[in-house]
Design an enzyme around this catalytic site. Sequence first.
Site, PDB file in Angstrom:
ATOM      1  N   HIS A   1       0.702  -1.284  -0.107  1.00  0.00           N
ATOM      2  CA  HIS A   1      -0.080  -0.142   0.134  1.00  0.00           C
ATOM      3  C   HIS A   1       0.842   1.192   0.002  1.00  0.00           C
ATOM      4  O   HIS A   1       0.826   2.143   0.782  1.00  0.00           O
ATOM      5  CB  HIS A   1      -0.833   0.196   1.097  1.00  0.00           C
ATOM      6  CG  HIS A   1      -1.943  -1.207   1.269  1.00  0.00           C
ATOM      7  ND1 HIS A   1      -2.934  -1.168   2.268  1.00  0.00           N
ATOM      8  CD2 HIS A   1      -2.039  -2.205   0.624  1.00  0.00           C
ATOM      9  CE1 HIS A   1      -3.504  -2.444   1.950  1.00  0.00           C
ATOM     10  NE2 HIS A   1      -2.882  -3.015   1.058  1.00  0.00           N
TER      11      HIS A   1
ATOM     12  N   ARG B   1      -7.425   3.992   0.574  1.00  0.00           N
ATOM     13  CA  ARG B   1      -6.700   2.769   0.937  1.00  0.00           C
ATOM     14  C   ARG B   1      -5.242   2.971   0.250  1.00  0.00           C
ATOM     15  O   ARG B   1      -4.221   2.507   0.708  1.00  0.00           O
ATOM     16  CB  ARG B   1      -7.430   1.606   0.661  1.00  0.00           C
ATOM     17  CG  ARG B   1      -6.876   0.338   1.251  1.00  0.00           C
ATOM     18  CD  ARG B   1      -7.868  -0.671   1.127  1.00  0.00           C
ATOM     19  NE  ARG B   1      -7.253  -2.238   1.650  1.00  0.00           N
ATOM     20  CZ  ARG B   1      -6.546  -2.893   0.974  1.00  0.00           C
ATOM     21  NH1 ARG B   1      -6.421  -2.475  -0.421  1.00  0.00           N
ATOM     22  NH2 ARG B   1      -5.956  -3.914   1.398  1.00  0.00           N
TER      23      ARG B   1
ATOM     24  N   GLY C   1      -9.496  -1.845  -3.063  1.00  0.00           N
ATOM     25  CA  GLY C   1     -10.169  -2.286  -2.039  1.00  0.00           C
ATOM     26  C   GLY C   1      -9.424  -3.260  -0.930  1.00  0.00           C
ATOM     27  O   GLY C   1      -8.336  -3.766  -1.247  1.00  0.00           O
TER      28      GLY C   1
ATOM     29  N   GLU D   1     -12.707   0.309  -6.245  1.00  0.00           N
ATOM     30  CA  GLU D   1     -13.595   1.828  -6.479  1.00  0.00           C
ATOM     31  C   GLU D   1     -12.834   2.824  -7.355  1.00  0.00           C
ATOM     32  O   GLU D   1     -11.517   2.590  -7.569  1.00  0.00           O
ATOM     33  CB  GLU D   1     -14.036   2.208  -5.245  1.00  0.00           C
ATOM     34  CG  GLU D   1     -13.073   2.944  -4.343  1.00  0.00           C
ATOM     35  CD  GLU D   1     -13.515   3.610  -3.256  1.00  0.00           C
ATOM     36  OE1 GLU D   1     -13.466   4.636  -3.082  1.00  0.00           O
ATOM     37  OE2 GLU D   1     -13.771   2.979  -2.239  1.00  0.00           O
TER      38      GLU D   1
ATOM     39  N   TYR E   1     -12.761  10.082   1.140  1.00  0.00           N
ATOM     40  CA  TYR E   1     -13.406   9.012   0.451  1.00  0.00           C
ATOM     41  C   TYR E   1     -13.727   7.986   1.345  1.00  0.00           C
ATOM     42  O   TYR E   1     -13.984   6.643   0.590  1.00  0.00           O
ATOM     43  CB  TYR E   1     -12.576   8.932  -0.856  1.00  0.00           C
ATOM     44  CG  TYR E   1     -12.615   9.956  -1.526  1.00  0.00           C
ATOM     45  CD1 TYR E   1     -13.607  10.179  -2.557  1.00  0.00           C
ATOM     46  CD2 TYR E   1     -11.873  11.413  -1.395  1.00  0.00           C
ATOM     47  CE1 TYR E   1     -13.775  11.096  -3.544  1.00  0.00           C
ATOM     48  CE2 TYR E   1     -12.010  12.279  -1.977  1.00  0.00           C
ATOM     49  CZ  TYR E   1     -12.939  12.342  -3.198  1.00  0.00           C
ATOM     50  OH  TYR E   1     -13.247  13.457  -4.232  1.00  0.00           O
TER      51      TYR E   1
ATOM     52  N   TYR F   1     -19.090   1.260  -1.671  1.00  0.00           N
ATOM     53  CA  TYR F   1     -20.364   1.915  -0.786  1.00  0.00           C
ATOM     54  C   TYR F   1     -20.599   1.138   0.548  1.00  0.00           C
ATOM     55  O   TYR F   1     -21.951   1.415   0.777  1.00  0.00           O
ATOM     56  CB  TYR F   1     -21.457   1.628  -2.002  1.00  0.00           C
ATOM     57  CG  TYR F   1     -21.187   2.121  -3.396  1.00  0.00           C
ATOM     58  CD1 TYR F   1     -21.093   3.374  -3.519  1.00  0.00           C
ATOM     59  CD2 TYR F   1     -21.340   1.412  -4.868  1.00  0.00           C
ATOM     60  CE1 TYR F   1     -20.770   4.104  -4.784  1.00  0.00           C
ATOM     61  CE2 TYR F   1     -21.253   1.733  -6.019  1.00  0.00           C
ATOM     62  CZ  TYR F   1     -21.002   3.351  -5.904  1.00  0.00           C
ATOM     63  OH  TYR F   1     -20.730   3.788  -7.149  1.00  0.00           O
TER      64      TYR F   1
ATOM     65  N   ASP G   1     -20.420  -0.513   4.531  1.00  0.00           N
ATOM     66  CA  ASP G   1     -19.356  -0.311   5.637  1.00  0.00           C
ATOM     67  C   ASP G   1     -18.399  -1.315   5.894  1.00  0.00           C
ATOM     68  O   ASP G   1     -18.559  -2.453   5.442  1.00  0.00           O
ATOM     69  CB  ASP G   1     -20.534  -0.647   6.924  1.00  0.00           C
ATOM     70  CG  ASP G   1     -21.703   0.481   6.996  1.00  0.00           C
ATOM     71  OD1 ASP G   1     -21.729   1.619   6.304  1.00  0.00           O
ATOM     72  OD2 ASP G   1     -22.554   0.376   7.707  1.00  0.00           O
TER      73      ASP G   1
END
Length: 393
Positions: free
Chosen positions: A158, A235, A255, A261, A271, A279, A281
């Site tokens: 990441h 992320r 993701g 996304e 975001y 979209y 939780d």
Amino acid sequence: MKLAQLLLAGALLVPAAGNLYAQTVKVQLVTDRVQSPVCMATPADGSNRQFIVQKEGRVWVIENGKLLDQPFIDVSADMVRVNPAYDERGLLGMAFHPKFRTNGKFYLYFSAPAANAGKGLNHKSVIAEYSVNKASDNVAAPSTKRVVLEFNQPESNHNGGDIIFGRDGYLYITSGDGGGAGDKHGTTGNGQDLNTLLGKILRIDVNGNPYSVPKDNPFVGKEGVRPEIWAYGLRNAWRISFDKATGRLWAGDVGQNKYEEVDIIVKGGNYGWRIMEGYHDFNVPEGADKTKLIAPVHEYDHDDGISITGGYVYRGKAIPALAGKYVFGDYNGKTWTLTQKGNKWERSDLVFENKPQGNLQLLSWGQDDAGEIYMLVTIAGASNKGGVYKLVK
């Protein structure tokens, strides 16, 4: 429906599962001699050169459609050692100064050893400036390095890694949330923590010493907030791009394990990560106000892909049927377009009539000065052969 009704500006549209039509184009091999091509940059100096960033630490020049034998620059000596088969670290991004034609300056984003590696740190991300004597030079010296910005990374993954200049002349940087799973660092995760550069898109002025913060950045002057931040709650934005026509800033945000996304980035926008994944939780703290989060313009689940590779809005002339469409894909080799229909964006498959054979891993996209789009891939296997392909009609 008649065949004539399936033609759009000369390109054939065919039915596809999950959406109304698929756009069919061809690809043209530019080079298969660069391993792990993760970024393409252009200097906008009239030379029509493309610079291909190799994850292992070299940058290569394509001039007049041919790959030059000597690398433009090799910064591997300053980097962590990278696993060619799979490693999210490495030489990840490149951008040319808006005044490159006169000042010869360009910028690289790479992973370097951290001073306290092994003590809660894995490496550090470095954005460094380099220069050539003349803009037309095809070789640059690593000794011209000037470190602009660096920040520590707790994990190996990441890292974000994109750097691009906007019309405003400022450098935009993607940083990633620090790695691991679930944005576990800190009490709220790095994505929502405004006192860290991780999990953000940053905006800086490289003409400072070593850089300065633009006065109109959204969090300038706010206590406990890093003023370099332009947008947050991301992320691992793997590739951002500005639409050449509208100036919109697009991002493909990778993701966790269910949803990928596509975002349109605005000043000061949140975001959602790690509160939301797409979209949905993900880790919602008690009392969280989700109404202030900005939803993606598109998401897809892991029935379709595994890791998004953000792309570009097509603004070239060679393929009129792609005009104004956002071209993007997934690491697994699937490719799509998004088309705006009112306030919504509709996805269609992008099908390559002569798609390269083998286990294609889509690493990145590129866009040349004319707005034409390139696909950067690895054909996974014994040799992990890299490839740069141009989208053609």
